[in-house]
Design a protein around this motif. Structure first.
Motif, PDB file in Angstrom:
ATOM      1  N   VAL A 149       0.839  -1.196   0.000  1.00 28.10           N
ATOM      2  CA  VAL A 149       0.000   0.000   0.000  1.00 28.10           C
ATOM      3  C   VAL A 149       0.875   1.246   0.000  1.00 28.10           C
ATOM      4  O   VAL A 149       1.804   1.372   0.804  1.00 28.10           O
ATOM      5  N   ARG A 150       0.569   2.165  -0.931  1.00 24.18           N
ATOM      6  CA  ARG A 150       1.246   3.464  -1.013  1.00 24.18           C
ATOM      7  C   ARG A 150       0.179   4.542  -1.119  1.00 24.18           C
ATOM      8  O   ARG A 150      -0.650   4.502  -2.007  1.00 24.18           O
ATOM      9  N   ASN A 151       0.207   5.481  -0.196  1.00 21.68           N
ATOM     10  CA  ASN A 151      -0.772   6.574  -0.190  1.00 21.68           C
ATOM     11  C   ASN A 151      -2.209   6.055  -0.235  1.00 21.68           C
ATOM     12  O   ASN A 151      -3.069   6.611  -0.921  1.00 21.68           O
ATOM     13  N   GLY A 152      -2.445   4.953   0.481  1.00 20.13           N
ATOM     14  CA  GLY A 152      -3.782   4.404   0.572  1.00 20.13           C
ATOM     15  C   GLY A 152      -4.228   3.573  -0.604  1.00 20.13           C
ATOM     16  O   GLY A 152      -5.365   3.101  -0.631  1.00 20.13           O
ATOM     17  N   LYS A 153      -3.350   3.365  -1.597  1.00 19.93           N
ATOM     18  CA  LYS A 153      -3.723   2.589  -2.786  1.00 19.93           C
ATOM     19  C   LYS A 153      -2.744   1.445  -3.007  1.00 19.93           C
ATOM     20  O   LYS A 153      -1.576   1.523  -2.629  1.00 19.93           O
ATOM     21  N   ASP A 154      -3.255   0.384  -3.629  1.00 19.05           N
ATOM     22  CA  ASP A 154      -2.427  -0.794  -3.869  1.00 19.05           C
ATOM     23  C   ASP A 154      -1.324  -0.502  -4.880  1.00 19.05           C
ATOM     24  O   ASP A 154      -1.555   0.135  -5.917  1.00 19.05           O
ATOM     25  N   THR A 204       4.362  -1.388   3.024  1.00 22.63           N
ATOM     26  CA  THR A 204       4.724  -0.446   1.973  1.00 22.63           C
ATOM     27  C   THR A 204       5.538  -1.115   0.870  1.00 22.63           C
ATOM     28  O   THR A 204       6.154  -2.167   1.083  1.00 22.63           O
ATOM     29  N   ASP A 260     -12.351  -2.674  -4.738  1.00 24.60           N
ATOM     30  CA  ASP A 260     -11.890  -1.449  -4.082  1.00 24.60           C
ATOM     31  C   ASP A 260     -13.049  -0.482  -3.867  1.00 24.60           C
ATOM     32  O   ASP A 260     -13.848  -0.241  -4.762  1.00 24.60           O
ATOM     33  N   ARG A 261     -13.137   0.049  -2.645  1.00 21.15           N
ATOM     34  CA  ARG A 261     -14.137   1.046  -2.258  1.00 21.15           C
ATOM     35  C   ARG A 261     -15.563   0.493  -2.205  1.00 21.15           C
ATOM     36  O   ARG A 261     -16.526   1.248  -2.078  1.00 21.15           O
ATOM     37  N   PRO A 320      -8.960  -2.546   3.337  1.00 23.93           N
ATOM     38  CA  PRO A 320      -7.623  -2.224   2.815  1.00 23.93           C
ATOM     39  C   PRO A 320      -6.554  -3.064   3.481  1.00 23.93           C
ATOM     40  O   PRO A 320      -6.727  -3.564   4.606  1.00 23.93           O
ATOM     41  N   GLU A 346      -3.100  -3.870   5.431  1.00 26.32           N
ATOM     42  CA  GLU A 346      -2.346  -3.199   6.475  1.00 26.32           C
ATOM     43  C   GLU A 346      -1.197  -2.436   5.842  1.00 26.32           C
ATOM     44  O   GLU A 346      -0.849  -2.644   4.680  1.00 26.32           O
ATOM     45  N   LYS A 347      -0.590  -1.562   6.596  1.00 30.97           N
ATOM     46  CA  LYS A 347       0.396  -0.643   6.044  1.00 30.97           C
ATOM     47  C   LYS A 347       1.718  -1.345   5.733  1.00 30.97           C
ATOM     48  O   LYS A 347       2.755  -1.125   6.367  1.00 30.97           O
TER      49      LYS A 347
END
Length: 286
Positions: free
Chosen positions: A70-75, A173, A161-162, A168, A170-171
């Motif tokens: 995940v980068r900036n909330g997107k895959d 990166t 997505d959405r 989402p 987990e963080k």
């Protein structure tokens, strides 16, 4: 002309061909090599490599993986090629990615159940023994239980997505994935960047950022790219001195419009691209 496919999936994640069947299909189609790049797992590699060595001595299976980050909330996905998948330290680090996916999948089960479509993580695992569970597995189960009329409906209405039951990641990166690949003496590749829907400046920023993090290649060839997409990605590869990689992202019947080696029909990845990746791998590990 020798051709290859450097982005494929098996039943070890969300493909529908076993690792051995995938190798058989690749040989049948006349490919010289494939990279098996299952999502967040290396469990299919030993079978694929052994099957190739025992039955097709002139065929190569590149040990790979595809990380979902995940980068900036997107895959953003990172492919690793020629990883040392047997290294114990690497496998221990990979387990955290797998555990993260499990936690996410349990949350999706809870959301689906709350939405009136009871699904348990245990039945997903039972229906897909040995596989890393992905949303494609959810789609098949929702279809089997009669909650949807197609897998695409499952994604469009519930787990895409959405959508209401989307959870989402987990963080984890891209930088974390790149670091793991480099520790495993692999070659990190930015996967299918066109699919992220970025404008020109945002795409340039992404590639620049990934290059700074240690990415050495970019998927400039991909199943669904237009000729202009290919030109744009090759331009970024030249700008940032990146190797060119590519693949069909073959998933078998989970992506029925995508064929191994040729994608939607026009994809052709010359063996020369793999040779350059191998040269980089060999020179960087001296």
């Amino acid at each position: 002309m020798k051709t290859v496919d450097l982005h494929t999936h098996s039943t070890a994640s969300d493909g529908t061909f076993s690792p051995s069947e995938l190798v058989d299909l690749a040989v049948k189609k006349g490919l010289s090599a494939i990279a098996l790049t299952d999502h967040d797992t290396v469990d299919g590699l030993e079978e694929a490599i052994r099957h190739s060595e025992e039955n097709y001595p002139d065929f190569e299976v590149v040990p790979g993986i595809e990380y979902s980050t995940v980068r900036n909330g997107k895959d953003v996905h990172i492919v690793g090629l020629y990883i040392d998948y047997k290294d114990e330290e690497y496998r221990a680090g990979l387990q955290e990615f797998i555990d993260s996916r499990t936690r996410r999948n349990r949350k999706i089960c809870e959301k689906l159940t709350d939405a009136g479509m009871p699904v348990t993580y245990e039945e997903l695992v039972e229906a897909n023994p040995g596989a890393v569970i992905t949303r494609a597995h959810f789609g098949r189960l929702l279809l089997a239980k009669g909650y949807v009329k197609s897998i695409s409906e499952a994604f469009d209405r519930f787990i895409g997505d959405r959508c209401p039951c989307y959870v989402p990641r987990e963080k984890i990166t891209p930088q974390m994935a790149i670091e793991q690949i480099l520790k495993a003496k692999g070659v990190p590749i930015l996967a299918h960047p066109v699919l992220y829907g970025l404008g020109k400046d945002a795409m340039d920023k992404l590639v620049h950022e990934m290059k700074d993090a240690g990415v050495v290649g970019i998927e400039a060839l991909y199943a669904t790219y237009t000729p202009q997409d290919e030109r744009d990605m090759k331009g970024l590869a030249e700008k940032y001195d990146l190797l060119i990689s590519g693949g069909s992202d073959f998933h078998g019947s989970n992506k029925p419009h995508i064929d191994l080696g040729t994608g939607t029909g026009r994809l052709s990845i010359q063996y020369d691209y793999l040779e350059k990746i191998k040269d980089y791998k060999n020179n960087s590990n001296r």
